[in-house]
Every structure is written in C-alpha cells, then in structure tokens.
Motif scaffolding. Structure first.
Motif, short mmCIF file in Angstrom:
data_model
loop_
_atom_site.label_atom_id
_atom_site.label_comp_id
_atom_site.label_asym_id
_atom_site.label_seq_id
_atom_site.Cartn_x
_atom_site.Cartn_y
_atom_site.Cartn_z
N MET A 69 -36.98 37.10 -39.38
CA MET A 69 -37.32 35.72 -39.36
C MET A 69 -36.69 35.17 -38.23
SD MET A 69 -39.07 34.33 -41.61
CE MET A 69 -38.85 32.82 -41.45
N VAL A 70 -35.27 35.68 -37.68
CA VAL A 70 -34.72 35.15 -36.44
C VAL A 70 -35.77 35.72 -35.33
CG1 VAL A 70 -32.91 35.43 -35.06
CG2 VAL A 70 -32.46 35.20 -37.57
N GLY A 71 -36.04 36.90 -35.34
CA GLY A 71 -36.92 37.52 -34.33
C GLY A 71 -38.41 36.74 -34.14
N ALA A 72 -38.67 36.34 -35.31
CA ALA A 72 -40.12 35.54 -35.12
C ALA A 72 -39.80 33.89 -34.72
CB ALA A 72 -40.86 35.51 -36.50
N MET A 73 -38.77 33.48 -35.18
CA MET A 73 -38.56 32.01 -34.90
C MET A 73 -38.12 32.03 -33.57
SD MET A 73 -39.60 30.34 -37.43
CE MET A 73 -40.64 31.63 -37.67
N VAL A 74 -37.66 32.65 -32.93
CA VAL A 74 -36.91 32.66 -31.22
C VAL A 74 -38.28 32.29 -30.47
CG1 VAL A 74 -35.99 33.63 -29.31
CG2 VAL A 74 -34.95 33.55 -31.72
N PRO A 75 -39.38 33.21 -30.37
CA PRO A 75 -40.59 32.82 -29.57
C PRO A 75 -41.46 31.72 -30.20
CG PRO A 75 -40.84 34.91 -30.81
CD PRO A 75 -39.47 34.73 -30.96
N ALA A 76 -41.17 31.50 -31.48
CA ALA A 76 -41.88 30.35 -32.17
C ALA A 76 -41.38 29.04 -31.64
CB ALA A 76 -41.92 30.37 -33.86
N ILE A 77 -40.17 29.14 -31.32
CA ILE A 77 -39.45 27.77 -31.00
C ILE A 77 -39.87 27.49 -29.70
CG2 ILE A 77 -37.21 26.52 -30.71
CD1 ILE A 77 -36.46 27.70 -33.33
#
Length: 404
Positions: A313-321
């Motif tokens: 989730m952290v890996g996904a949310m960084v580029p998503a943000i």
C-alpha cells in the motif's frame, strides 16, 4: 493519429520511463536493499547507512533546486546527458569501499541526478504528447519508478551473495546500458534550447475556469511535502527494519521490498482510476488516508500479513499521490502559473524529504529503533491528510453559490 506518429512516440515514452527507472529505482533505491549487507560486511555502521540515505536526499534537493536553471543555461539535451552519465558513474563508483568520504559525494550525485531527470524529462515527454494521450503517457512514465524498485529488489539481493562490489558493478552496467539506449534513441535528438519542451500537437490547455485561492494551493503544496517526509522510513529503512530489528531475516525484508515495488508499479494506474471515478481532489484525500493507515500498520502488528500490506500500500500510494497531486495542481492553479506551482510542489517534496531524512537519521540514532521513525512518518502523513481535507473544504466554500 497515424501509426507513424505512434511509432515515434513509443521510444519517447519508453525513454521517459527509463529515466525514472534509473533515477528513482536505481539511483536512489538500489542502496536500500543492500544496507544489511553493507552493515554485516563492516563497510558502514547502521547509523552511517542512515546518514548516507539522508545525503542522497540532500542531493535530490539540490537537483530539484537547480534543474530548471541548468536547463535554461545549458539546454535539456546537455542536462539529461550529464545526469545519465553522472548517475551511471555514481553506481559504478560505489563498488569501491572508500568509507563515508568516498560514498557520501557519490550518493549525493545519485540524488541530484534522480531529481534532475524527474524534473526535466517529464515535461518534455508530456509536451510531445497529444492532449488526449497525456493521462496514459503519464502513467507509463511514472511506472518507471515501480519497475526500477522491482529491479533493485530482485537484482541486488541475488548479486549481494557474490559481493558488494560485484553488485554495484552489475547495477552500474545495467544503468549504463539503459542510459545509452535512451540517449541514442531519443535524448541526443533533442534541440539544444528550450524548444525541447514545446507542445507538438498544436493544441492548447483549457484555462482553469475558476482557480482556487492561494491558501488552497499552499495547503496542497504543504501536503505534498509532508507526504515525502512521511515516506522516508519505508524508502530508506524498511528492509533493515524487517531483517534486523524485527529479526525476520533478509529474505523476508527483500520480499517486502519487492511488494513495495509491485505497489509502485501499480500506483500510477490506481491513481488514474481513482481520479476518473472520484475526481482528482477527492481521490487525493483517499490516497492520503490510505497511505497514513498503511504506514502506521506495522506499529499495530508486525505479522507477515501486516508487513506485506504495509509494503504494497505504501509503495502504491506514493506514485498515486504524485499523479493525483499533479492533476490537482492543473485543476486549481491559474493556467499561466501551473508550471511554476508544480515546481514549488516539487521543491516542497525535496525539502521535506531531505529534512525528514536527516531528522529521522538523528531520531534513529537517539531511539535506537526504527519504530520511532515509522511513528513520526505516520504522524506527518496524518497532518498531510488534514491539509488536503482542509483544502477541499475551502475549495467547496469558494465555489458554493453562497460565496459567489
């Protein structure tokens, strides 16, 4: 659009993704899964590896502050070529055990090259895409970050068994091959001046019908910086925390780093999907809340399931943000100030990340535990979520009938 035009755009998109793969994936994050080996081999202490991580963040800050000025003076072709060469050399140079005096400058250069490539390459790619293709093009380019992280998580642990020097040489050769291909395919053909960033489709962006107030813009910029600082524990200390502090071993630590990389690979697509369903600003709130919860999860549980979910989730949310913040800036900023405001957001990201890196390095040295840095990261992300929620409330008040 003709097939010939699409064929010309293909190498450009791949080269843009390679730039982020090299800068973020290898230049910044190839170091992270190698930290346990560096400590065990006696090259550095745990505190020194934390300091090297902070130095890399400082280099990113320098790159964010100087990239635009360098392009104005030298042109994008020279800046991109110099950053690719410097990044490759920095990777190869880390094969020599020269201590902090040797490693420090090269990690600084790697951080500078990462920021420079990210800031210079992205607008060049977007400016050469038809407006209708820019969302998909952005997703492809930012996917390079996740691919680079996955490459590092798979390649570095396998090579580490053959030795630290062998690992850095292999990573450097890989980086050199990719940099050389992208240079020959795209970057050497760029004009020497600022015309490289001009839009090629002849279209124009629609003006923002009702740009937000400056307090709203400021809150988004501050939130973007808090996001970068909150990500520091997972980006720098995650593998070492799992492998040594939790005692789960390097294999589990690297598996979680791989999960973080898989999340990074999918993050841009998830951000785009959420924006299409909810709108950029609402999706940004959801992303911040999800990232805050995922960062804090290891404090509640250190089970394999919790570590895996937190990693992904952290890996996904960084580029998503990153993707959602860029879209939000386009929505709320006056049309003639978008590039400048995005530059401010990028600088906020770099400054907060640098301060967070040095601050959390000192916090780890004082507390002798990575849990303290994880707790601080979750707190900063919670503050960031509060900023984007407040910005959304202020934006609604400004556009409601009662305030018109």
């Amino acid at each position: 659009m003709s097939s010939a035009v699409r064929q010309r755009q293909g190498p450009l998109l791949v080269s843009g993704a390679i730039a982020l793969l090299l800068g973020i994936g290898l230049g910044r994050y190839a170091f992270t899964p190698l930290i346990p080996s560096l400590v065990q081999a006696g090259w550095f202490s745990a505190e020194q590896t934390a300091e090297l991580g902070a130095i890399n963040l400082l280099g990113y800050l320098v790159g964010a502050a100087t990239a635009h000025l360098m392009v104005r003076r030298l042109g994008p072709r020279a800046v991109i070529g110099g950053a690719l060469a410097a990044l490759t050399l920095s990777l190869l140079s880390c094969a020599l055990p020269g201590g902090m005096i040797w490693y420090g400058p090269w990690r600084l250069i790697a951080g500078w090259a990462a920021a420079t490539l990210t800031i210079v390459v992205t607008p060049i790619v977007m400016g050469r895409m038809p407006a209708a293709r820019r969302p998909a093009a952005s997703a492809i380019v930012f996917t390079g970050m996740g691919v680079g992280t996955i490459t590092a998580s798979l390649l570095v642990p396998l090579l580490a068994e053959a030795g630290i020097a062998t690992t850095w040489i292999a990573v450097g050769v890989l980086g050199g091959v990719l940099a050389g291909w992208s240079w020959r395919a795209v970057w050497r053909h760029l004009p020497a001046g600022s015309a490289a960033t001009n839009t090629q489709d002849g279209g124009s962006e629609p003006a923002t019908p009702e740009p937000a107030s400056w307090p709203v813009v400021t809150l988004i910029i501050v939130a973007y910086g808090l996001n970068s600082a909150g990500y520091v524990p997972h980006s720098l200390y995650w593998v070492d925390y799992i492998a040594r502090e939790l005692g789960r071993g390097l294999a589990v630590g690297n598996a979680c780093w791989l999960a973080l990389g898989v999340g990074g690979l999918l993050g841009p697509a998830l951000g785009g999907y959420a924006a299409a369903r909810l709108g950029f600003r609402a999706a940004l709130i959801v992303a911040f809340l999800a990232m805050t919860a995922a960062t804090a999860l290891p404090l509640a549980s250190s089970s394999l399931a919790a570590l895996g979910v937190s990693s992904f989730m952290v890996g996904a949310m960084v580029p998503a943000i990153i993707t959602l913040t860029a879209g939000t800036v386009v929505e709320i900023a006056p049309a003639d100030r978008r590039q400048q405001i995005w530059g401010w957001a990028t600088l906020s990201f770099a400054v907060a990340q640098t301060l967070g890196g040095f601050g959390m390095s000192a916090l780890y040295a004082s507390a002798d535990s990575y849990r303290a840095t994880i707790a601080l990261g979750a707190l900063l992300l919670c503050l960031g979520a509060g900023c984007v929620i407040t910005a959304a409330v202020l934006g609604r008040q400004r556009t409601s009938p009662a305030t018109r």
